[in-house]
Write a protein that holds these residues in place. Structure first.
Motif, short mmCIF file in Angstrom:
data_model
loop_
_atom_site.label_atom_id
_atom_site.label_comp_id
_atom_site.label_asym_id
_atom_site.label_seq_id
_atom_site.Cartn_x
_atom_site.Cartn_y
_atom_site.Cartn_z
N ILE A 77 27.53 -8.57 4.96
CA ILE A 77 26.70 -9.38 6.10
C ILE A 77 25.57 -8.59 6.50
O ILE A 77 24.89 -8.94 7.33
CB ILE A 77 27.45 -9.74 7.13
CG1 ILE A 77 28.50 -8.41 7.94
CG2 ILE A 77 28.84 -10.68 6.75
CD1 ILE A 77 29.01 -8.66 8.99
N ASP A 78 25.34 -7.54 6.12
CA ASP A 78 24.07 -6.56 6.38
C ASP A 78 23.07 -6.59 5.55
O ASP A 78 23.01 -6.20 4.29
CB ASP A 78 24.59 -5.06 6.78
CG ASP A 78 25.64 -4.62 7.73
OD1 ASP A 78 25.59 -5.44 8.39
OD2 ASP A 78 26.18 -3.79 7.42
N LEU A 104 22.73 -14.73 12.09
CA LEU A 104 23.74 -15.68 12.61
C LEU A 104 23.46 -16.95 11.72
O LEU A 104 22.39 -17.31 11.48
CB LEU A 104 23.61 -15.80 14.20
CG LEU A 104 24.02 -14.54 14.84
CD1 LEU A 104 23.60 -14.88 16.44
CD2 LEU A 104 25.44 -14.35 14.81
N GLU A 105 24.53 -17.75 11.70
CA GLU A 105 24.39 -19.03 11.19
C GLU A 105 23.35 -19.90 12.01
O GLU A 105 22.83 -20.83 11.37
CB GLU A 105 25.97 -19.67 11.08
CG GLU A 105 26.73 -19.04 9.99
CD GLU A 105 28.20 -19.96 9.94
OE1 GLU A 105 28.34 -20.72 10.68
OE2 GLU A 105 28.99 -19.20 9.00
N SER A 106 23.37 -19.86 13.45
CA SER A 106 22.57 -20.58 14.28
C SER A 106 21.08 -20.17 13.71
O SER A 106 20.09 -21.08 13.78
CB SER A 106 22.91 -20.45 15.55
OG SER A 106 22.75 -19.00 15.82
N ASP A 107 20.75 -18.98 13.65
CA ASP A 107 19.54 -18.46 13.14
C ASP A 107 19.08 -18.93 11.59
O ASP A 107 17.93 -19.71 11.53
CB ASP A 107 19.33 -16.88 13.22
CG ASP A 107 19.58 -16.54 14.51
OD1 ASP A 107 19.28 -16.96 15.65
OD2 ASP A 107 20.07 -15.17 14.70
N VAL A 132 25.95 -15.00 8.46
CA VAL A 132 25.74 -15.30 7.12
C VAL A 132 25.82 -14.16 6.06
O VAL A 132 25.35 -13.02 6.33
CB VAL A 132 24.09 -15.77 6.90
CG1 VAL A 132 23.64 -16.13 5.57
CG2 VAL A 132 23.85 -17.22 7.88
N GLU A 133 26.56 -14.53 4.75
CA GLU A 133 26.53 -13.32 3.83
C GLU A 133 25.08 -13.45 3.21
O GLU A 133 24.42 -14.14 2.96
CB GLU A 133 27.46 -14.09 2.89
CG GLU A 133 27.62 -12.91 1.84
CD GLU A 133 28.94 -13.47 0.93
OE1 GLU A 133 28.78 -12.68 -0.43
OE2 GLU A 133 29.97 -14.05 1.34
N CYS A 134 24.62 -12.14 2.97
CA CYS A 134 23.38 -11.92 2.35
C CYS A 134 23.70 -11.97 0.85
O CYS A 134 24.66 -11.91 0.32
CB CYS A 134 22.76 -10.50 2.62
SG CYS A 134 23.67 -9.10 1.88
N VAL A 139 16.69 -19.16 2.36
CA VAL A 139 16.37 -18.59 3.65
C VAL A 139 16.97 -16.94 3.62
O VAL A 139 16.56 -15.92 3.86
CB VAL A 139 16.87 -19.22 4.98
CG1 VAL A 139 16.51 -18.15 5.93
CG2 VAL A 139 16.03 -20.42 5.11
N PRO A 140 18.04 -17.16 3.20
CA PRO A 140 18.97 -15.52 2.85
C PRO A 140 18.37 -14.70 1.98
O PRO A 140 17.83 -13.54 2.48
CB PRO A 140 20.43 -15.75 2.49
CG PRO A 140 20.56 -17.17 3.38
CD PRO A 140 19.34 -18.02 3.10
#
Length: 83
Positions: free
Chosen positions: A10-11, A33-36, A3-5, A56-57
């Protein structure tokens, strides 16, 4: 896939060696991860938005950049509390 922050990339943060050893996790970049993301959204999305986070992000990034203490959960599993 990661997932992009909110700030780009991505970090979401970085877990240093000493901290990683203390909480028994692997040191390195913190990524989502997208699943997370789906898991967190399904189980906690409403709570996160009710607490004032846009999504969420944003919540994950806040936990990675604005926390200064990490406690391991008491009831097994991988729960971590960031303060």
């Amino acid at each position: 896939m990661f997932v992009e922050c909110p700030g780009g990339g991505i970090d979401f943060g970085y877990l240093p060696d000493e901290t990683a050893k203390a909480i028994r996790r692997q040191a390195g970049p913190i990524r989502l991860l997208e699943s997370d993301l789906r898991h967190i959204e399904e189980r906690h999305g409403d709570q996160i938005r009710h607490a004032g986070y846009e999504d969420v992000p944003s919540f994950v990034q806040s936990g990675c950049t604005e926390s200064n203490t990490i406690y391991r959960g008491k009831h097994g599993g991988g729960a971590l509390v960031l303060i």
